[in-house]
Structure formats: C-alpha cells, structure tokens
Scaffold this motif. Structure first.
Motif, PDB file in Angstrom:
ATOM      1  N   GLY A  12       0.834  -1.201   0.000  1.00 14.28           N
ATOM      2  CA  GLY A  12       0.000   0.000   0.000  1.00 14.28           C
ATOM      3  C   GLY A  12       0.864   1.245   0.000  1.00 14.28           C
ATOM      4  N   ARG A  13       0.281   2.366  -0.377  1.00 14.63           N
ATOM      5  CA  ARG A  13       1.002   3.629  -0.337  1.00 14.63           C
ATOM      6  C   ARG A  13       1.259   4.017   1.116  1.00 14.63           C
ATOM      7  N   PHE A  14       2.218   4.950   1.329  1.00 12.93           N
ATOM      8  CA  PHE A  14       2.656   5.225   2.694  1.00 12.93           C
ATOM      9  C   PHE A  14       1.554   5.774   3.584  1.00 12.93           C
ATOM     10  N   SER A  15       0.500   6.326   3.028  1.00 15.16           N
ATOM     11  CA  SER A  15      -0.575   6.899   3.839  1.00 15.16           C
ATOM     12  C   SER A  15      -1.814   6.017   3.871  1.00 15.16           C
ATOM     13  N   ALA A  16      -1.684   4.776   3.437  1.00 19.70           N
ATOM     14  CA  ALA A  16      -2.868   3.928   3.285  1.00 19.70           C
ATOM     15  C   ALA A  16      -3.380   3.347   4.600  1.00 19.70           C
ATOM     16  N   GLY A  17      -2.584   3.370   5.644  1.00 19.10           N
ATOM     17  CA  GLY A  17      -3.020   2.838   6.938  1.00 19.10           C
ATOM     18  C   GLY A  17      -2.578   1.405   7.193  1.00 19.10           C
ATOM     19  N   LYS A  18      -1.474   0.981   6.552  1.00 19.19           N
ATOM     20  CA  LYS A  18      -1.000  -0.383   6.740  1.00 19.19           C
ATOM     21  C   LYS A  18      -0.597  -0.648   8.192  1.00 19.19           C
ATOM     22  N   SER A  19       0.157   0.275   8.765  1.00 19.13           N
ATOM     23  CA  SER A  19       0.664   0.049  10.116  1.00 19.13           C
ATOM     24  C   SER A  19      -0.467  -0.032  11.140  1.00 19.13           C
ATOM     25  N   THR A  20      -1.470   0.836  11.013  1.00 16.19           N
ATOM     26  CA  THR A  20      -2.606   0.789  11.938  1.00 16.19           C
ATOM     27  C   THR A  20      -3.387  -0.507  11.756  1.00 16.19           C
ATOM     28  N   PHE A  21      -3.523  -0.951  10.511  1.00 14.66           N
ATOM     29  CA  PHE A  21      -4.193  -2.220  10.218  1.00 14.66           C
ATOM     30  C   PHE A  21      -3.468  -3.377  10.902  1.00 14.66           C
ATOM     31  N   ILE A  22      -2.137  -3.403  10.803  1.00 13.38           N
ATOM     32  CA  ILE A  22      -1.366  -4.480  11.435  1.00 13.38           C
ATOM     33  C   ILE A  22      -1.415  -4.350  12.948  1.00 13.38           C
ATOM     34  N   MET A  24      -5.692   0.145   0.772  1.00 12.19           N
ATOM     35  CA  MET A  24      -5.979   1.435   0.164  1.00 12.19           C
ATOM     36  C   MET A  24      -6.879   2.267   1.058  1.00 12.19           C
ATOM     37  N   LYS A  25      -6.657   3.556   1.029  1.00  8.93           N
ATOM     38  CA  LYS A  25      -7.449   4.516   1.787  1.00  8.93           C
ATOM     39  C   LYS A  25      -8.835   4.658   1.163  1.00  8.93           C
ATOM     40  N   SER A  26      -9.864   4.732   1.995  1.00 10.04           N
ATOM     41  CA  SER A  26     -11.232   4.843   1.477  1.00 10.04           C
ATOM     42  C   SER A  26     -11.409   6.018   0.530  1.00 10.04           C
ATOM     43  N   LEU A  27     -10.847   7.171   0.875  1.00 10.16           N
ATOM     44  CA  LEU A  27     -11.068   8.373   0.092  1.00 10.16           C
ATOM     45  C   LEU A  27     -10.109   8.499  -1.093  1.00 10.16           C
ATOM     46  N   ASP A  28      -9.250   7.494  -1.271  1.00  6.08           N
ATOM     47  CA  ASP A  28      -8.264   7.576  -2.356  1.00  6.08           C
ATOM     48  C   ASP A  28      -7.941   6.172  -2.854  1.00  6.08           C
ATOM     49  N   CYS A  29      -8.988   5.398  -3.161  1.00  2.00           N
ATOM     50  CA  CYS A  29      -8.757   3.983  -3.489  1.00  2.00           C
ATOM     51  C   CYS A  29      -8.804   3.681  -4.977  1.00  2.00           C
ATOM     52  N   ASN A  30      -8.744   4.696  -5.807  1.00  2.00           N
ATOM     53  CA  ASN A  30      -8.697   4.468  -7.252  1.00  2.00           C
ATOM     54  C   ASN A  30      -7.597   5.298  -7.896  1.00  2.00           C
ATOM     55  N   SER A  31      -6.524   5.557  -7.153  1.00  3.69           N
ATOM     56  CA  SER A  31      -5.456   6.388  -7.687  1.00  3.69           C
ATOM     57  C   SER A  31      -4.713   5.651  -8.794  1.00  3.69           C
ATOM     58  N   THR A  38      -9.224   0.925   4.002  1.00  6.75           N
ATOM     59  CA  THR A  38      -9.080   1.458   5.357  1.00  6.75           C
ATOM     60  C   THR A  38      -9.803   2.801   5.532  1.00  6.75           C
ATOM     61  N   TYR A  39      -9.756   3.305   6.778  1.00  6.40           N
ATOM     62  CA  TYR A  39     -10.392   4.576   7.137  1.00  6.40           C
ATOM     63  C   TYR A  39     -11.890   4.553   6.824  1.00  6.40           C
ATOM     64  N   TYR A  40     -12.510   3.411   7.019  1.00  7.10           N
ATOM     65  CA  TYR A  40     -13.937   3.301   6.690  1.00  7.10           C
ATOM     66  C   TYR A  40     -14.797   4.098   7.666  1.00  7.10           C
ATOM     67  N   ASP A  41     -14.227   4.453   8.810  1.00  9.51           N
ATOM     68  CA  ASP A  41     -14.965   5.291   9.753  1.00  9.51           C
ATOM     69  C   ASP A  41     -15.308   6.646   9.121  1.00  9.51           C
ATOM     70  N   GLN A  42     -14.450   7.123   8.193  1.00 12.67           N
ATOM     71  CA  GLN A  42     -14.726   8.395   7.514  1.00 12.67           C
ATOM     72  C   GLN A  42     -15.927   8.270   6.583  1.00 12.67           C
ATOM     73  N   ILE A  43     -16.086   7.107   5.976  1.00 13.74           N
ATOM     74  CA  ILE A  43     -17.235   6.877   5.098  1.00 13.74           C
ATOM     75  C   ILE A  43     -18.513   6.804   5.932  1.00 13.74           C
ATOM     76  N   ILE A  89     -12.788  -8.103  -0.937  1.00 12.63           N
ATOM     77  CA  ILE A  89     -12.760  -6.661  -0.695  1.00 12.63           C
ATOM     78  C   ILE A  89     -13.363  -6.390   0.679  1.00 12.63           C
ATOM     79  N   ARG A  90     -12.560  -5.914   1.601  1.00 11.86           N
ATOM     80  CA  ARG A  90     -13.026  -5.691   2.976  1.00 11.86           C
ATOM     81  C   ARG A  90     -12.868  -4.226   3.370  1.00 11.86           C
ATOM     82  N   PHE A  91     -13.895  -3.704   4.016  1.00 11.70           N
ATOM     83  CA  PHE A  91     -13.901  -2.320   4.478  1.00 11.70           C
ATOM     84  C   PHE A  91     -13.632  -2.318   5.980  1.00 11.70           C
ATOM     85  N   VAL A  92     -12.563  -1.649   6.404  1.00 11.88           N
ATOM     86  CA  VAL A  92     -12.158  -1.736   7.807  1.00 11.88           C
ATOM     87  C   VAL A  92     -11.923  -0.365   8.431  1.00 11.88           C
ATOM     88  N   ASP A  93     -12.214  -0.288   9.716  1.00 10.86           N
ATOM     89  CA  ASP A  93     -11.874   0.861  10.554  1.00 10.86           C
ATOM     90  C   ASP A  93     -10.781   0.365  11.501  1.00 10.86           C
TER      91      ASP A  93
END
Length: 286
Positions: free
Chosen positions: A67-77, A201-208, A231-236, A269-273
């Motif tokens: 994932g890109r550096f801002s995608a939330g990989k570390s928080t997910f792990i 991938m970040k919810s608000l930027d998942c088709n870059s 990730t960041y599904y709480d924003q959605i 395809i999983r949507f996670v907070d």
C-alpha cells in the motif's frame, strides 16, 4: 485461527504438496533430456522449475501487505496485533520492511537489520524488545532541505504471539509505495516471492493511478486473487451519517473498480476501521 481458516490452510498445504511433486518430476525430466544445455537464449527452463521447487519446499505461507505510505497499513497491522506497536504516522518516516512471524509470549522480540556502513560493510543484526522499538524506528535523518527522510535499518523481524501466524503464516509489511526511502523497489522486489497479497488502500483515495498501476503489475506476476483492504472506513460512515454519500453508494463504486482486479469476488474486498478495531481490542471489546 478459526475453523474455516484452518480448513483453507489445510487445502493450501495439500495443493502445494501436489504441485511440489509435479515440479520435482518436471525438474527431473528437464535434467534427463539436458534441456538447459540445448537452450541458448532466454531464461533456462531448469532454473525456472528449480526456483519453483525451492519456493514450494518452504512450509511457510508468505503474505505481502502492500500500500502507499498513507494507506493505513501500520494501523491495520497494529489492529491485528492488538497493540500500538508499529509506528503509524501521516508522513513516511521509516522505509523499513517488517516480517511478522509467530512466537510464544515469552519469546516475542524484534530483530533489526541495519543498513551497510559508508564503506559498504554490513552491520550485524541485533535484538530489542517491543517496548524499545519506538526509540529505533523513527525519523533518523532529515536532509538539509528537509524533503527527505531515511532510516538506519533496511528491515526488521517481529516475533509475536499473533494467532493468525501460528500455523506457518508470515506477514510481510512492505515499505509504503511512494516512501522517499523506498523508491518502490524494496517493496516490489518481494512481490515475486510471496504466496498471497493484501493490498491496502485509503477509502477516500482507493482508485489512484499509482494504486491501479501497481495492482496491474502484481496481476502481471500472476496474482489474480488479490485481497483488498479498504481502510479509514470510519470516515465513510461519518459521511453517511451527515447525509452525504451513503455507505451503499460508496461500496458500489469500490466494487465496480476493484471486482475486475481480483477473482475472490466481494469476499476479496473488505472495508475496515483499523483505529476503531485497535481501540476495541485494547479495551477488550470484541
């Protein structure tokens, strides 16, 4: 690991054993007819099959997390682990690839692998405790114009009592794509040697374009069953509560763009907070 996961892992091991037997047989045939001696150009078939045999002989299931550096990989792990262990910041700070393997509670540790010194010599790896990790994995160098951050370490190994990894699964947390210290190669070099890919991938930027180009590269390497973590599904959810885009409409857009890129269907395809999940685990709230 739940019963369904155990059954799927047993199926994976059975199929790997069957494929290993076939690959060994093919390697013997190539050797007997001296095919590599006849071939003058290109990659030799014997080398390809021997590489496959070596990979299948490993009893580990290696899963690359991309994932890109801002995608939330570390928080997910961290949510999987249940602790704020890996640094999770909105800017790239480490460029350190991390492999996570199972260990009993009393054996958990972190092994750091320093980069080469100025003369090209390699420093020896060393162990630290999880509590010490924050003191090592952080911004170590800022260039004069403050546009580049680097780390002293090329990779680390985390040995942890993570149930997901108990039966031979290894998670490889890649360096974030676009990280200034990675130039993407640190991450993508691993793509040809793993068994499965989780693409975050970040919810608000998942088709870059960057994501789609990387996904196409992974598919060209044979990964057709990519597992997407949005990730960041709480924003959605917050947006839906404000009367803006509904969760259903958002998911439709994601499915439309990502379903053609994996043969796992909607299960892939999983949507996670992740932050909410981490907080819940720390508070013992299932």
């Amino acid at each position: 690991m739940n019963l369904q996961s155990q059954n799927l892992y047993q199926i994976y091991n059975k199929r790997r054993s069957e494929l290993l037997a076939l690959a060994k047989n093919q390697a013997n045939i190539i050797d007997q007819i001296k095919m590599d001696d006849i071939q003058r150009e290109g990659t030799k078939q014997g080398d390809v099959v021997k590489g496959l045999v070596e990979r299948l002989s490993n009893d580990k299931l290696r899963v690359l997390i991309v994932g890109r550096f801002s995608a939330g990989k570390s928080t997910f792990i961290n949510a999987l682990i249940g602790e704020n262990l890996l640094p999770a910041t909105p800017t790239p700070t480490t460029g350190v690839l991390c492999k996570i393997s199972y260990a009993e509670e009393q054996d958990k540790k972190v092994t750091l692998y320093p980069k080469e010194d100025a003369s090209g010599g390699a420093y020896k790896p060393f162990d630290i405790t999880a509590e010490e990790l924050e003191n090592y994995i952080k911004i170590d160098h800022i260039s004069e114009d403050e546009t580049e951050v680097t780390s002293r370490y090329k990779r680390m190994e985390l040995f942890w009592p993570l149930e997901l990894c108990e039966n031979g699964v290894e998670l490889i947390d890649s360096v974030g794509l676009d990280d200034p210290d990675s130039r993407d190669s640190i991450t993508l070099d691993y793509a040809s040697s793993v068994d499965a890919v989780l693409y975050v991938m970040k919810s608000l930027d998942c088709n870059s374009k960057k994501d789609l180009d990387t996904i196409e590269l992974l598919r060209s390497l044979g990964y057709e069953s990519i597992f997407f973590i949005i990730t960041y599904y709480d924003q959605i959810k917050a947006s839906a509560e404000m009367g803006e885009q509904s969760e259903e409409d958002f998911q439709k857009i994601v499915y439309k763009s990502l379903l053609p890129l994996t043969d796992l269907g909607k299960e892939g395809i999983r949507f996670v907070d992740s932050r909410g999940a981490l907080l819940g685990r720390k508070q013992g709230n299932d």
